[in-house]
Write an enzyme that holds these catalytic residues in place. Structure first.
Site, PDB file in Angstrom:
ATOM      1  N   HIS A   1       1.949   4.654  -3.797  1.00  0.00           N
ATOM      2  CA  HIS A   1       3.134   3.798  -3.893  1.00  0.00           C
ATOM      3  C   HIS A   1       2.694   2.335  -3.994  1.00  0.00           C
ATOM      4  O   HIS A   1       1.739   1.923  -3.345  1.00  0.00           O
ATOM      5  CB  HIS A   1       4.028   3.970  -2.665  1.00  0.00           C
TER       6      HIS A   1
ATOM      7  N   HIS B   1       4.669  -1.981   2.394  1.00  0.00           N
ATOM      8  CA  HIS B   1       6.019  -2.151   1.830  1.00  0.00           C
ATOM      9  C   HIS B   1       6.829  -3.238   2.558  1.00  0.00           C
ATOM     10  O   HIS B   1       7.885  -3.633   2.055  1.00  0.00           O
ATOM     11  CB  HIS B   1       6.810  -0.842   1.896  1.00  0.00           C
TER      12      HIS B   1
ATOM     13  N   ASP C   1      -2.174   9.090  -0.110  1.00  0.00           N
ATOM     14  CA  ASP C   1      -1.122   9.976  -0.596  1.00  0.00           C
ATOM     15  C   ASP C   1      -1.205  10.218  -2.092  1.00  0.00           C
ATOM     16  O   ASP C   1      -0.354  10.905  -2.667  1.00  0.00           O
ATOM     17  CB  ASP C   1       0.266   9.441  -0.222  1.00  0.00           C
TER      18      ASP C   1
ATOM     19  N   ASP D   1      -2.971   3.038  -2.598  1.00  0.00           N
ATOM     20  CA  ASP D   1      -1.889   3.953  -2.226  1.00  0.00           C
ATOM     21  C   ASP D   1      -1.165   4.416  -3.493  1.00  0.00           C
ATOM     22  O   ASP D   1      -1.110   3.692  -4.489  1.00  0.00           O
ATOM     23  CB  ASP D   1      -0.911   3.229  -1.308  1.00  0.00           C
TER      24      ASP D   1
END
Length: 307
Positions: free
Chosen positions: A165, A126, A244, A163
């Site tokens: 995200h 990120h 995740d 991921d």
């Protein structure tokens, strides 16, 4: 040729409070699972050499580095955003995490291994050029890719991000770079809720709805990723390995299982063997249910090592 397992003691010392899911216990859970599964003795564990300032500045602005140095606390915590905090070890851990991939690629290019897993934190995907966010301070994968481009002159690098995200920082750094092909899937809507419209021509980043299961995500890999990857013929593959998306994880709503992570990794290993001399460097990103994280990383490393 052995798979490298690269980490650093500082990565265990960075922490953001007992309440925070991105905790040092994540590395403990991985280590425990590697021991209990018998994998620990089958991989080559090495300590990361921390990145240099010049390595960070290939992908991040001087203002970000100055901000993190200014905010780094002697004690307690400094807040970057409500979910991203620094303690007195965070900056050292971030340099170590960013250096893990460089340590890996140098060893791989020296013929000491063909694959590596960087078991590091804080995570990185990120982190934007001028902004730390989403538990991330430096973009560990991007730092390594930029180093590999400069030092080894790669012309075709694949970045894979599984991921839950979206790796918004990685996309922002490499969008429009024809030497890079980035392929990902991610839950949408979900943090960070950006980079879902009009992606660059070198981006194959596929939003998927909540509760997408392994079958749905494997279909994305088969129909969306693999044709582009096969045509691109990468010379090396870098992976943002977030776990995740596991059905037991509380920060996402995918329904993935360990077998799905093993399957994706096996697909990447096969591609790497055919186009990239087997070269893969993988970085720990998300994964917050400790049991699911440990099990998932173990199958990922097992697939990387062809065990």
């Amino acid at each position: 040729m052995q798979t490298l397992y690269i980490t650093h003691p500082e990565c265990r010392l960075h922490e953001m409070g007992e309440w925070h899911p991105e905790s040092p216990h994540r590395l403990d859970a991985i280590n425990d699972q590697l021991i209990s599964s018998g994998l620990r003795g089958l991989i080559d564990e090495r300590e990361a050499v921390p990145a240099q300032e010049a390595d960070i500045l290939r992908v991040h602005t001087p203002s970000l580095l100055a901000q993190l140095r200014r905010l780094s606390p002697v004690r307690g915590y400094a807040e970057i955003d409500p979910d991203t905090l620094m303690n007195s070890h965070t900056l050292a851990a971030a340099f170590a995490a960013a250096g893990a991939g460089i340590t890996a690629i140098d060893a791989i290019m020296d013929g000491q291994a063909s694959t590596a897993f960087c078991s590091v934190r804080p995570p990185g995907h990120h982190a934007r050029p001028a902004q730390a966010m989403g538990f991330c301070f430096f973009n560990n994968l991007a730092v390594t890719v930029a180093y590999a481009l400069e030092k080894y002159g790669f012309k075709r690098i694949a970045i894979i991000d599984f991921d839950v995200h979206h790796g918004n920082g990685t996309e922002e750094i490499f969008e429009e770079d024809s030497r890079i092909l980035m392929c990902s899937f991610f839950q949408h809507p979900l943090f960070p809720n950006v980079c879902t419209e009009n992606p660059g021509p070198n981006m194959v980043n596929v939003p998927a709805p909540a509760h997408a299961d392994g079958a749905a995500l494997r279909e994305i890999v088969e129909s969306r990723w693999m044709p582009r990857l096969e045509a691109f013929q990468p010379e090396i593959i870098f992976v943002s390995a977030g776990f995740d998306g596991h059905r037991d994880d509380m920060l996402g709503e995918f329904d993935m299982l360990e077998s799905d992570y093993a399957w994706i990794t096996e697909k990447l290993v096969d591609l790497a063997d055919r186009s990239a001399q087997g070269r893969i460097v993988s970085f720990l990103e998300g994964g917050y249910d400790l049991s699911a994280l440990g099990r998932s990383v173990a199958v990922h490393i097992k697939a990387l090592a062809k065990l």
